[in-house]
Structures are given as C-alpha cells and as structure tokens.
Design a protein around this motif. Structure first.
Motif, mmCIF file in Angstrom:
data_model
loop_
_atom_site.group_PDB
_atom_site.id
_atom_site.type_symbol
_atom_site.label_atom_id
_atom_site.label_comp_id
_atom_site.label_asym_id
_atom_site.label_seq_id
_atom_site.Cartn_x
_atom_site.Cartn_y
_atom_site.Cartn_z
ATOM 1 N N GLY A 280 10.360 21.561 -3.848
ATOM 2 C CA GLY A 280 9.709 21.033 -2.661
ATOM 3 C C GLY A 280 10.094 19.602 -2.360
ATOM 4 N N SER A 281 9.466 19.069 -1.312
ATOM 5 C CA SER A 281 9.767 17.718 -0.850
ATOM 6 C C SER A 281 8.482 16.930 -0.607
ATOM 7 C CB SER A 281 10.554 17.769 0.464
ATOM 8 O OG SER A 281 11.797 18.419 0.304
ATOM 9 N N LEU A 282 8.614 15.635 -0.738
ATOM 10 C CA LEU A 282 7.551 14.694 -0.396
ATOM 11 C C LEU A 282 8.206 13.439 0.154
ATOM 12 C CD1 LEU A 282 5.078 14.826 -3.438
ATOM 13 C CD2 LEU A 282 4.580 15.581 -1.110
ATOM 14 N N ARG A 283 7.466 12.727 0.989
ATOM 15 C CA ARG A 283 7.928 11.420 1.443
ATOM 16 C C ARG A 283 6.854 10.382 1.116
ATOM 17 N NH1 ARG A 283 9.499 8.840 7.347
ATOM 18 N NH2 ARG A 283 7.233 8.937 7.632
ATOM 19 N N LEU A 284 7.248 9.401 0.344
ATOM 20 C CA LEU A 284 6.358 8.301 0.002
ATOM 21 C C LEU A 284 6.561 7.171 1.002
ATOM 22 C CD1 LEU A 284 6.823 8.132 -3.868
ATOM 23 C CD2 LEU A 284 5.295 9.590 -2.529
ATOM 24 N N SER A 285 5.473 6.470 1.286
ATOM 25 C CA SER A 285 5.521 5.309 2.160
ATOM 26 C C SER A 285 4.918 4.115 1.441
ATOM 27 C CB SER A 285 4.729 5.562 3.451
ATOM 28 O OG SER A 285 5.246 6.649 4.176
ATOM 29 N N CYS A 286 5.436 2.936 1.751
ATOM 30 C CA CYS A 286 4.904 1.701 1.195
ATOM 31 C C CYS A 286 4.816 0.695 2.330
ATOM 32 C CB CYS A 286 5.801 1.186 0.080
ATOM 33 S SG CYS A 286 5.300 -0.424 -0.566
ATOM 34 N N LEU B 158 0.468 9.152 -7.121
ATOM 35 C CA LEU B 158 0.806 10.186 -8.098
ATOM 36 C C LEU B 158 1.559 11.332 -7.440
ATOM 37 C CD1 LEU B 158 0.542 11.448 -10.943
ATOM 38 C CD2 LEU B 158 -1.673 12.358 -10.204
ATOM 39 N N VAL B 159 2.660 11.695 -8.050
ATOM 40 C CA VAL B 159 3.438 12.861 -7.652
ATOM 41 C C VAL B 159 3.436 13.848 -8.813
ATOM 42 C CG1 VAL B 159 5.741 13.707 -7.068
ATOM 43 C CG2 VAL B 159 4.903 11.570 -6.070
ATOM 44 N N THR B 160 3.005 15.068 -8.536
ATOM 45 C CA THR B 160 2.968 16.112 -9.550
ATOM 46 C C THR B 160 3.811 17.289 -9.069
ATOM 47 O OG1 THR B 160 0.742 15.457 -10.209
ATOM 48 C CG2 THR B 160 1.509 17.625 -10.922
ATOM 49 N N VAL B 161 4.800 17.664 -9.871
ATOM 50 C CA VAL B 161 5.688 18.770 -9.527
ATOM 51 C C VAL B 161 5.497 19.874 -10.551
ATOM 52 C CG1 VAL B 161 8.052 19.467 -9.015
ATOM 53 C CG2 VAL B 161 7.328 17.092 -8.610
ATOM 54 N N SER B 162 5.088 21.030 -10.076
ATOM 55 C CA SER B 162 4.850 22.165 -10.973
ATOM 56 C C SER B 162 6.033 23.127 -10.932
ATOM 57 C CB SER B 162 3.571 22.891 -10.581
ATOM 58 O OG SER B 162 3.653 23.328 -9.240
ATOM 59 N N SER B 163 6.228 23.778 -12.053
ATOM 60 C CA SER B 163 7.375 24.708 -12.156
ATOM 61 C C SER B 163 7.017 26.095 -11.669
ATOM 62 C CB SER B 163 7.866 24.773 -13.590
ATOM 63 O OG SER B 163 6.807 25.165 -14.438
ATOM 64 N N ASN C 37 13.555 15.114 -2.171
ATOM 65 C CA ASN C 37 13.862 16.525 -1.961
ATOM 66 C C ASN C 37 14.229 17.179 -3.288
ATOM 67 O OD1 ASN C 37 13.548 16.136 0.851
ATOM 68 N ND2 ASN C 37 15.725 15.625 1.087
ATOM 69 N N SER C 38 14.204 18.485 -3.304
ATOM 70 C CA SER C 38 14.578 19.251 -4.506
ATOM 71 C C SER C 38 13.846 18.714 -5.730
ATOM 72 C CB SER C 38 16.099 19.195 -4.722
ATOM 73 O OG SER C 38 16.786 19.709 -3.604
ATOM 74 N N LEU C 39 12.569 18.538 -5.599
ATOM 75 C CA LEU C 39 11.779 17.942 -6.680
ATOM 76 C C LEU C 39 11.783 18.842 -7.911
ATOM 77 C CD1 LEU C 39 8.943 16.451 -4.520
ATOM 78 C CD2 LEU C 39 10.272 15.172 -6.208
ATOM 79 N N LYS C 40 11.760 18.190 -9.064
ATOM 80 C CA LYS C 40 11.763 18.869 -10.352
ATOM 81 C C LYS C 40 10.509 18.473 -11.128
ATOM 82 C CE LYS C 40 16.818 18.377 -10.601
ATOM 83 N NZ LYS C 40 17.948 17.850 -11.421
ATOM 84 N N GLN D 164 0.852 -1.187 0.000
ATOM 85 C CA GLN D 164 0.000 0.000 0.000
ATOM 86 C C GLN D 164 0.885 1.234 0.000
ATOM 87 O OE1 GLN D 164 -3.517 0.046 0.007
ATOM 88 N NE2 GLN D 164 -3.259 2.235 -0.336
ATOM 89 N N ALA D 165 0.912 1.913 -1.134
ATOM 90 C CA ALA D 165 1.726 3.121 -1.258
ATOM 91 C C ALA D 165 0.901 4.355 -0.924
ATOM 92 C CB ALA D 165 2.279 3.232 -2.668
ATOM 93 N N SER D 166 1.550 5.334 -0.347
ATOM 94 C CA SER D 166 0.884 6.587 -0.011
ATOM 95 C C SER D 166 1.916 7.707 0.033
ATOM 96 C CB SER D 166 0.182 6.471 1.341
ATOM 97 O OG SER D 166 1.111 6.191 2.372
ATOM 98 N N GLY D 167 1.416 8.944 0.127
ATOM 99 C CA GLY D 167 2.305 10.082 0.287
ATOM 100 C C GLY D 167 2.463 10.958 -0.930
ATOM 101 N N GLY D 168 1.886 10.566 -2.045
ATOM 102 C CA GLY D 168 1.978 11.394 -3.234
ATOM 103 C C GLY D 168 1.173 12.680 -3.076
ATOM 104 N N GLY D 169 1.378 13.583 -4.006
ATOM 105 C CA GLY D 169 0.659 14.846 -3.970
ATOM 106 C C GLY D 169 1.210 15.821 -4.978
ATOM 107 N N SER D 170 0.804 17.066 -4.843
ATOM 108 C CA SER D 170 1.250 18.118 -5.748
ATOM 109 C C SER D 170 2.139 19.090 -4.988
ATOM 110 C CB SER D 170 0.046 18.861 -6.326
ATOM 111 O OG SER D 170 -0.752 17.995 -7.107
ATOM 112 N N VAL D 171 3.303 19.352 -5.549
ATOM 113 C CA VAL D 171 4.235 20.297 -4.932
ATOM 114 C C VAL D 171 4.850 21.169 -6.008
ATOM 115 C CG1 VAL D 171 4.817 18.802 -2.986
ATOM 116 C CG2 VAL D 171 6.167 18.683 -5.070
ATOM 117 N N GLN D 172 5.410 22.271 -5.581
ATOM 118 C CA GLN D 172 6.150 23.121 -6.512
ATOM 119 C C GLN D 172 7.588 22.637 -6.610
ATOM 120 O OE1 GLN D 172 5.540 27.198 -5.109
ATOM 121 N NE2 GLN D 172 3.978 27.429 -6.704
ATOM 122 N N ALA D 173 8.212 22.990 -7.696
ATOM 123 C CA ALA D 173 9.620 22.629 -7.889
ATOM 124 C C ALA D 173 10.446 23.112 -6.709
ATOM 125 C CB ALA D 173 10.141 23.253 -9.180
#
Length: 115
Positions: free
Chosen positions: A15-21, A110-115, A83-86, A4-13
């Motif tokens: 930014g950081s996210l942490r995914l869990s499985c 889903l991970v979405t990184v906006s510029s 970290n430092s998502l692109k 079960q994966a979780s932690g995705g989302g939308s961030v700006q370039a």
C-alpha cells in the motif's frame, strides 16, 4: 520552527501513504529538511530522506525507488510519498528542520504496515 507531522496510519504491504509536515516558518530558510524514522526496538532515528535548500533529494538505500520526498514552498510543507510499503517500514516517522547547527523535530507520526 515548530513542525506538525501527519498522515500516518495502518496499511497492508504494498500500500501507500503520504506524510505531511507543516512548518511554522519558511522551509527554504532551512539548510535541509528531512524525514527520519524510529523502528520498533530501536532508540535512534534513522534517515529516510532529506532535501537541501536547493531541492536536492537524498534517500536511504532501503527506500530508494519507493519513497519520494517533496515540498510545497508556499505552504511551508514537506511531504513523503511512500509506495510499495513493506512491514519493515513500520516505524514512527519524524520530520526534521536543520539550520545553523540546530535541528528541530516534529512530534512523529506512526506508520504500521501489516503483511
């Protein structure tokens, strides 16, 4: 093993996210566990990072120095600190459990990184 994966989302370039499985079974029973991603327009899943049973980590060149794979053995959970998502990191991220020639996959997050 169910994953079960979780932690995705939308961030700006930048930014950081942490995914869990979270795994339904012991993660140290796996020969390896890892994170893969499918970018928009691609059908294949590409390796992002994986970790052997012994704890050795391996990263795709594109994420080295920015992403860190880790695990919590008592919780049977695999993590991916990003970290430092692109914008090019935008993808559906899947966790993988590999043992004796069989690969189990989580449902993707889903991970979405906006510029």
């Amino acid at each position: 093993v169910q994953l079960q994966a979780s932690g995705g989302g939308s961030v700006q370039a930048g930014g950081s996210l942490r995914l869990s499985c979270a795994a339904s079974g012991s993660i140290v029973s796996a020969q390896s566990m890892g994170w893969y991603r499918r970018t928009p327009g691609n059908q294949q899943r590409d390796l992002v990072a994986d970790m052997s049973r012994g704890g050795s980590a391996n990263y795709a060149d594109s994420v080295k120095g920015r992403f860190t794979i880790s695990r919590d053995i008592p919780k049977n959970t695999l993590y991916l600190q990003m970290n430092s998502l692109k914008p090019e990191d935008t993808a559906v991220y899947y966790c993988n459990y590999y043992k004796l020639g069989r690969a189990d996959w989580g449902q993707g997050t889903l991970v979405t990184v906006s510029s």
